[in-house]
Design a protein around this motif. Structure first.
Motif, PDB file in Angstrom:
ATOM      1  N   SER A 175       0.741  -1.393  -0.110  1.00  0.00           N
ATOM      2  CA  SER A 175      -0.047   0.042   0.061  1.00  0.00           C
ATOM      3  C   SER A 175       0.815   1.368   0.033  1.00  0.00           C
ATOM      4  N   PHE A 176       2.069   1.025  -0.352  1.00  0.00           N
ATOM      5  CA  PHE A 176       3.154   2.390   0.057  1.00  0.00           C
ATOM      6  C   PHE A 176       2.571   3.235  -1.175  1.00  0.00           C
ATOM      7  N   ARG A 177       3.023   4.627  -0.809  1.00  0.00           N
ATOM      8  CA  ARG A 177       2.641   5.899  -1.692  1.00  0.00           C
ATOM      9  C   ARG A 177       3.674   6.774  -1.626  1.00  0.00           C
ATOM     10  N   MET A 178       3.932   7.647  -2.721  1.00  0.00           N
ATOM     11  CA  MET A 178       5.016   8.575  -2.592  1.00  0.00           C
ATOM     12  C   MET A 178       4.641   9.708  -1.663  1.00  0.00           C
ATOM     13  N   ASN A 179       5.544  10.160  -1.202  1.00  0.00           N
ATOM     14  CA  ASN A 179       5.263  11.320  -0.323  1.00  0.00           C
ATOM     15  C   ASN A 179       5.178  12.579  -0.668  1.00  0.00           C
ATOM     16  N   THR A 180       5.511  12.772  -2.097  1.00  0.00           N
ATOM     17  CA  THR A 180       5.526  14.024  -2.836  1.00  0.00           C
ATOM     18  C   THR A 180       4.194  13.704  -3.730  1.00  0.00           C
ATOM     19  N   PRO A 181       3.512  15.180  -3.792  1.00  0.00           N
ATOM     20  CA  PRO A 181       2.439  14.946  -4.880  1.00  0.00           C
ATOM     21  C   PRO A 181       2.616  14.857  -6.253  1.00  0.00           C
ATOM     22  N   ASN A 182       1.784  14.401  -6.880  1.00  0.00           N
ATOM     23  CA  ASN A 182       2.078  14.405  -8.395  1.00  0.00           C
ATOM     24  C   ASN A 182       2.816  15.158  -9.187  1.00  0.00           C
ATOM     25  N   MET A 183       2.276  16.378  -8.775  1.00  0.00           N
ATOM     26  CA  MET A 183       3.029  17.677  -9.380  1.00  0.00           C
ATOM     27  C   MET A 183       4.234  17.666  -9.106  1.00  0.00           C
ATOM     28  N   GLN A 184       4.962  16.962  -8.101  1.00  0.00           N
ATOM     29  CA  GLN A 184       6.522  17.261  -7.800  1.00  0.00           C
ATOM     30  C   GLN A 184       7.134  15.974  -8.084  1.00  0.00           C
ATOM     31  N   THR A 185       6.178  14.854  -8.272  1.00  0.00           N
ATOM     32  CA  THR A 185       6.888  13.712  -8.729  1.00  0.00           C
ATOM     33  C   THR A 185       7.135  13.387 -10.072  1.00  0.00           C
TER      34      THR A 185
ATOM     35  N   SER B 128       7.229  17.444 -16.715  1.00  0.00           N
ATOM     36  CA  SER B 128       6.301  18.317 -16.002  1.00  0.00           C
ATOM     37  C   SER B 128       4.958  17.553 -15.691  1.00  0.00           C
ATOM     38  N   TYR B 129       4.443  17.766 -14.691  1.00  0.00           N
ATOM     39  CA  TYR B 129       3.092  16.841 -14.506  1.00  0.00           C
ATOM     40  C   TYR B 129       1.833  17.310 -15.501  1.00  0.00           C
ATOM     41  N   GLN B 130       1.427  16.427 -16.200  1.00  0.00           N
ATOM     42  CA  GLN B 130       0.322  16.707 -17.300  1.00  0.00           C
ATOM     43  C   GLN B 130      -0.767  16.102 -16.797  1.00  0.00           C
ATOM     44  N   GLY B 131      -0.966  15.193 -15.819  1.00  0.00           N
ATOM     45  CA  GLY B 131      -2.304  14.416 -15.498  1.00  0.00           C
ATOM     46  C   GLY B 131      -3.214  15.668 -14.951  1.00  0.00           C
ATOM     47  N   SER B 132      -4.628  14.729 -14.208  1.00  0.00           N
ATOM     48  CA  SER B 132      -5.933  15.503 -13.889  1.00  0.00           C
ATOM     49  C   SER B 132      -5.846  15.707 -12.249  1.00  0.00           C
TER      50      SER B 132
ATOM     51  N   GLY C 110      -2.517  14.325  -6.055  1.00  0.00           N
ATOM     52  CA  GLY C 110      -2.760  12.943  -5.607  1.00  0.00           C
ATOM     53  C   GLY C 110      -1.130  12.401  -5.453  1.00  0.00           C
ATOM     54  N   VAL C 111      -1.083  11.142  -5.252  1.00  0.00           N
ATOM     55  CA  VAL C 111       0.117  10.511  -4.954  1.00  0.00           C
ATOM     56  C   VAL C 111       0.295   9.227  -5.467  1.00  0.00           C
ATOM     57  N   LEU C 112       1.400   8.823  -6.220  1.00  0.00           N
ATOM     58  CA  LEU C 112       1.604   7.736  -6.897  1.00  0.00           C
ATOM     59  C   LEU C 112       1.791   6.625  -5.760  1.00  0.00           C
ATOM     60  N   THR C 113       1.274   5.250  -6.387  1.00  0.00           N
ATOM     61  CA  THR C 113       1.468   4.018  -5.608  1.00  0.00           C
ATOM     62  C   THR C 113       2.995   3.869  -5.890  1.00  0.00           C
ATOM     63  N   ARG C 114       3.462   2.642  -5.464  1.00  0.00           N
ATOM     64  CA  ARG C 114       4.486   1.889  -5.563  1.00  0.00           C
ATOM     65  C   ARG C 114       4.831   1.739  -6.958  1.00  0.00           C
ATOM     66  N   ASP C 115       3.829   1.037  -7.650  1.00  0.00           N
ATOM     67  CA  ASP C 115       3.817   0.460  -8.833  1.00  0.00           C
ATOM     68  C   ASP C 115       3.779   1.641  -9.860  1.00  0.00           C
ATOM     69  N   GLU C 116       2.881   2.542  -9.691  1.00  0.00           N
ATOM     70  CA  GLU C 116       3.242   3.432 -10.613  1.00  0.00           C
ATOM     71  C   GLU C 116       4.155   4.456 -10.778  1.00  0.00           C
ATOM     72  N   PHE C 117       4.839   4.222  -9.520  1.00  0.00           N
ATOM     73  CA  PHE C 117       6.298   5.252  -9.665  1.00  0.00           C
ATOM     74  C   PHE C 117       7.023   4.344 -10.501  1.00  0.00           C
ATOM     75  N   VAL C 118       7.179   3.093 -10.162  1.00  0.00           N
ATOM     76  CA  VAL C 118       8.249   2.092 -10.881  1.00  0.00           C
ATOM     77  C   VAL C 118       7.989   2.374 -12.583  1.00  0.00           C
ATOM     78  N   ALA C 119       6.562   2.383 -12.887  1.00  0.00           N
ATOM     79  CA  ALA C 119       6.107   2.709 -14.276  1.00  0.00           C
ATOM     80  C   ALA C 119       6.515   4.045 -14.714  1.00  0.00           C
ATOM     81  N   LEU C 120       6.612   4.988 -13.881  1.00  0.00           N
ATOM     82  CA  LEU C 120       7.167   6.313 -14.173  1.00  0.00           C
ATOM     83  C   LEU C 120       8.580   6.405 -14.525  1.00  0.00           C
ATOM     84  N   LEU C 121       9.407   5.482 -13.750  1.00  0.00           N
ATOM     85  CA  LEU C 121      10.882   5.415 -14.037  1.00  0.00           C
ATOM     86  C   LEU C 121      11.093   4.543 -15.203  1.00  0.00           C
ATOM     87  N   GLU C 122      10.338   3.511 -15.528  1.00  0.00           N
ATOM     88  CA  GLU C 122      10.472   2.751 -16.791  1.00  0.00           C
ATOM     89  C   GLU C 122      10.119   3.569 -17.987  1.00  0.00           C
TER      90      GLU C 122
END
Length: 416
Positions: free
Chosen positions: A52-62, A68-72, A76-88
């Motif tokens: 259930s881990f989530r990032m401690n920075t909001p999406n606009m900073q992650t 730059s953040y382009q989402g809606s 919000g905050v990314l999950t562990r798996d979403e952050f790994v996908a961002l890196l990939e």
């Protein structure tokens, strides 16, 4: 010995956010380099974070360098798996030269060609410059007396925790109330487990303040730019980061309201069947509240000084409820009587640099000696280390500036 033609401008070790950021900056400089990763991109994030881990920075900073953040959902905050996908995605879009499944087994020097030798399980590379981005928070640290706990107890570290369902039935003792400890205690409580939390003397932060995510204010106000030298304690240690909930304000008060039993600092064993705790849980609650109040004052001062438009301060959720502390305080806890079957150690991490074979690079504890990412040896750099230069160092917010600075230094050495 390698010929000069085979010598790379740089090798980056570790393909997490820091290593990827440096690789991106090196590529923009046109420097020949390789990015070596022991497993997959973001391996530590994949294997050392709970479900259930989530990032401690909001999406606009992650975001990674140049993005730059382009989402809606900017708050919000990314999950562990979403952050790994961002890196990939970042590595793929930028065609970064990642070599996965390539653990480095030795980093050594060579006096003949002035290059460093990087030995891996897949062969040897030579480079004029080496950036170590493998992190200094990947090896769990336990107190020395942990080995004396009864064998009947299961012991895991924060990096080994995945979910409450993976633990043996029974109560859980979480040791350490920093970000990992408190968030894991909350995860366990939400799963209906009986939780004891051995607290520690740490500050805390509200998740939001005066209409914005607290991390936005920490950046704007310059709180994250405080230099390392001002953070070092008389003991030489850097204080742990303040407690921060991933999606909402998290405090010792809110944990106690969820049924988590707050204990003082875990001090050791009374005997083989009883654990000992200090009588300082109340002091830990007070210290955390004072630290939160101090940060809010600094933000208020910034808002007033810059005449920034911001709504009035909202009530701190932690201040609307009282901490429910055992009365009298629990100084000795019987394992059988409390039903504790698992201990989760959230007592800190260090880096594993045992593969480094360069004199003058590590201190007596085997940790890096550096200033602003530069080691004492020419051509050796560290990226992504916690508190390396400022309070911001060690979190994704720092990598764009850090990667640019290191890449410029490496280019100066290589292209001059």
């Amino acid at each position: 010995m390698s010929s000069k033609a085979d010598i790379l401008d740089a090798v980056v070790i570790g393909a997490g956010w820091a290593g990827l950021g440096v690789s991106h900056a090196l590529a923009k400089k046109g420097l020949r380099h390789r990015l070596l990763e022991r497993g997959r991109i973001g391996e530590t994030w994949r294997t050392q974070r709970w479900d259930s881990f989530r990032m401690n920075t909001p999406n606009m900073q992650t975001v990674m360098p140049g993005d730059s953040y382009q989402g809606s959902d900017p708050d919000g905050v990314l999950t562990r798996d979403e952050f790994v996908a961002l890196l990939e995605d970042f590595a793929g879009r930028n065609a970064l030269p990642v070599q996965s499944d390539t653990p480095v087994t030795e980093l050594a020097g060579d006096q003949h060609n002035g290059a460093y030798r990087i030995t891996t399980t897949r062969g040897t590379l030579w480079a004029r410059n080496v950036v170590i981005a493998s992190g200094n928070l990947n090896c769990a640290v336990r107190p020395s007396w942990a080995a004396a706990l009864p064998h009947s107890l299961d012991q895991i570290d924060a990096s080994g925790y995945r979910s409450a369902a993976d633990l043996r039935s029974g109560a859980v003792l979480v040791v350490g109330s920093g970000q990992s400890g408190a968030q894991i205690a909350e995860d366990l409580a939400e799963a209906g487990r009986s939780v004891f939390l051995a607290t520690s003397r740490l500050g805390r932060l509200p998740r939001r303040y005066r209409g914005r995510d607290i991390m936005i204010w920490l950046v704007l106000s310059g709180i994250l730019d405080v230099p390392r030298k001002e953070l070092i304690q008389p003991s030489g240690k850097i204080p742990a980061r303040a407690l921060l909930g991933a999606t909402q304000t998290l405090s010792l008060q809110s944990l106690s309201a969820q049924g988590v039993v707050l204990l003082g600092r875990f001090t050791g064993l009374v005997d083989r069947s009883r654990l000992a705790f200090a009588d300082d849980a109340k002091e830990h609650v007070r210290f955390a509240d004072e630290a939160a109040a101090n940060v809010k004052r600094l933000i208020d001062d910034y808002i007033q000084r810059t005449q920034t438009d911001a709504p009035a301060a909202e009530p701190d959720p932690a201040e609307t409820i009282a901490a429910q502390l055992p009365d009298p305080p629990i100084r000795s806890l019987d394992l059988a009587g409390s039903g504790i079957t698992t201990v989760i150690w959230c007592t800190g991490f260090r880096g594993d640099f045992s593969w480094v074979r360069l004199a003058g690079l590590l201190d007596a504890q085997g940790q890096p000696m550096l200033e602003n990412g530069l080691a004492a040896l020419p051509g050796i750099y560290f990226a992504g280390l916690d508190f390396a230069a400022t309070r911001k160092s060690g979190i994704i917010l720092a990598i764009a500036e850090e990667a640019t600075r290191l890449a410029e230094h490496i280019a100066g050495r290589t292209l001059s």
